[in-house]
Design an enzyme around this catalytic site. Sequence first.
Site, short mmCIF file in Angstrom:
data_model
loop_
_atom_site.label_atom_id
_atom_site.label_comp_id
_atom_site.label_asym_id
_atom_site.label_seq_id
_atom_site.Cartn_x
_atom_site.Cartn_y
_atom_site.Cartn_z
N ASP A 6 0.65 -1.49 -0.16
CA ASP A 6 -0.08 -0.31 -0.25
C ASP A 6 0.67 1.56 0.24
O ASP A 6 0.60 2.41 0.67
CB ASP A 6 -0.91 -0.17 1.02
CG ASP A 6 -1.39 -1.43 1.27
OD1 ASP A 6 -2.28 -1.99 0.04
OD2 ASP A 6 -3.32 -1.14 1.76
N ASP B 120 -0.40 -4.15 -3.76
CA ASP B 120 -1.63 -3.18 -3.56
C ASP B 120 -1.25 -2.06 -3.82
O ASP B 120 -1.60 -0.72 -3.12
CB ASP B 120 -3.29 -2.81 -2.32
CG ASP B 120 -3.53 -4.70 -3.19
OD1 ASP B 120 -3.76 -5.28 -3.55
OD2 ASP B 120 -3.94 -5.64 -1.84
#
Length: 684
Positions: A512, A539
């Site tokens: 992230d 991600d």
Amino acid sequence: MTEIRSKARHRRRRTAFLVGLPLALTAAGTMTYGTAFGASAEDARPLAAADGPAWATETADGFASVDALGQKGTYGGRDGRTVTVRTLADLERYATAAEPYVIVVAGTIAMNPVGKEIKVASDKTIVGAGTSGHIVGGGFFLGPGVHNVIIRNLTIRDSYQGVWNDKDHDFDAIQMDGAHHVWIDHNDLRNMADGLIDSRKDTTYVTVSWNKLSRNNKTFGIGWTTNTTADLTIHHNWFRETEQRNPSTDNVAHAHLYNNFLEDVAGTDIASSYGNYARGNTRMLLENSYFQGMRNPVTKDATASLVQRGNVFSGTSGRNESGGTAFDPRAYYPYTPDKAADVPALLKTGAGPRSSIGTTAATKAAAATTLTVAKDGSGQFTSVQKAVDAVPANNAARVIISVGPGTYRELVKVPSNKPHVTIQGSGGSRKDTVIVYNNAAGTPKPGGGTYGTGGSATVAVEADDFQARNLTISNDFDEAANQSLSGHQAVALRTAADKVVLDGVIVTGDQDTLLLDTASKDRLGRVHVTNSYVIGNVDFIFGRATAVIDRSVITLKKRWNGTSAGYVTAPSTAAGRKGILIANSTVNGDVADRSFYLGRPWHAGGDASLDPQTTVRNTTLSAAVKTTPWTDMSGFSWKDDRFAEYRNQGPGAGGPSGDRPHLTDAQAADQEVADWLAGWTPGA
């Protein structure tokens, strides 16, 4: 976000091509900060050389710089007013006027009828505002005697009528018949019915530089005359997927070609017939150019002279000829060629429209407030956050926070009531200035609870019109040392604002890394990332913003335990909005082959109304990318959302299939960078 997450050299196309080309990354350069010109052509105003942006007073090099035929070099409309145009009527009005103008094209203008070529008069500069200036379905015509014209920083595209060797539609991007002193620079020219550039009928004192020329048959023709009088300089141009006339020079007195990159890309539906061609009585000097995969890279007629020096040929075949005597360009103008081996990287980075050309500050850069930060106490502040705190609430003008070299271990938040802030490193490299912290989603907060994913950000931006330049933003949370901690998401940069520019930065972390959000679900949040590195593993580009990652490098890194597995994007796009666009970039990293997905759909909070979107186009993919590059997440199928590719290349690219959807050419026409930015021209 949780991790549960035959003649035939030509291979015929079916429909028109409508997109740009992959570019590589360069080090951050010196920039001028500001926004686009005003709202309409009526904003016309004098632009003095002393107070104007640098691009407005730049002049041509090469043969276009030579004093001849009563003209002293090529400087376009520098001595006239500057006008901004967004309509065909205004563009034609000013381009055909008798007086000089600098004409800034600040949007997409469709020619009507298709194939229309505006008859440009002398003493004009026609320039795109950043990367937003598009001319679609036609181009420009410079007739006999027209002189002192600059055509610069535009995308001119898509007059193609579906017939490859089209004899019926003479629709050029730029045609010159008997003109002189013309500079064609930093344009993206593609997919026209006839030529991208036609220099005809004794047109002379022309320089063509730093352009991208692509997806065309008869690309760049010079001649249409029995006279041998024309002088042209052609340097630092990228020819890619062009069949012939790359260029073809017929009866040119002095043709100086150097530092061009001619590339025939394997596996595409256009193949080269020939590269540089000296015809008739042409005298050509061809030096320090790079030919990749070209058929017949250099050819000459028996009557032509063609001297080669320092060129590189990789994977070429067929004719490669030289002979005769040439000329010394330095007898006409100074120049310093780059090394041929450097040319592909230079042009993938530098050719085509630039965000720093065609834009100017609403107020002078010198009038902007500048706050200085330095670790050693030599600035006004010793921390970045203290400088942000000093920005007045609801400031109307830009505030530049210039941060000196050093590592600043701190949390930085730019609140929503402090727009128009630029944080820029003042060092020579984006690595010199580093803002870093190590919070994770599960890190305990001093007052109780944990930070959560969004709260873990090292730098949090909630103010519109924010810019970050020439620095590194990092989250160095140590996953290996914190295995007992619940929540390893560790954001380096979170944006929750509109009109955010990240240029020449490194954003690095693990899971992230880069959260591209909006202020609320119903608010638009546009982000433009360019010339940057984004580094992570799970991600690591995610959120609901409308975000463009352009001309950048996405670097994949191994997990904390040395394994290779991850996901590049996790969009959570609202229905009816555009999500994440990766364009003209590179995806690579020191990880195992076929170990990373390009993306998966994040339906934040289980919201089934979301319609996540990632498009990856015109990007080089390393072998780390899986052959089935999209996957499901938290019970939501990627096939129910919007995931697609278009014209990627490299060992990680693959053909269309049910598990690997590709955009059609028509679909790709609506997924350009300009479409994503929705009328916003990022300030340079």
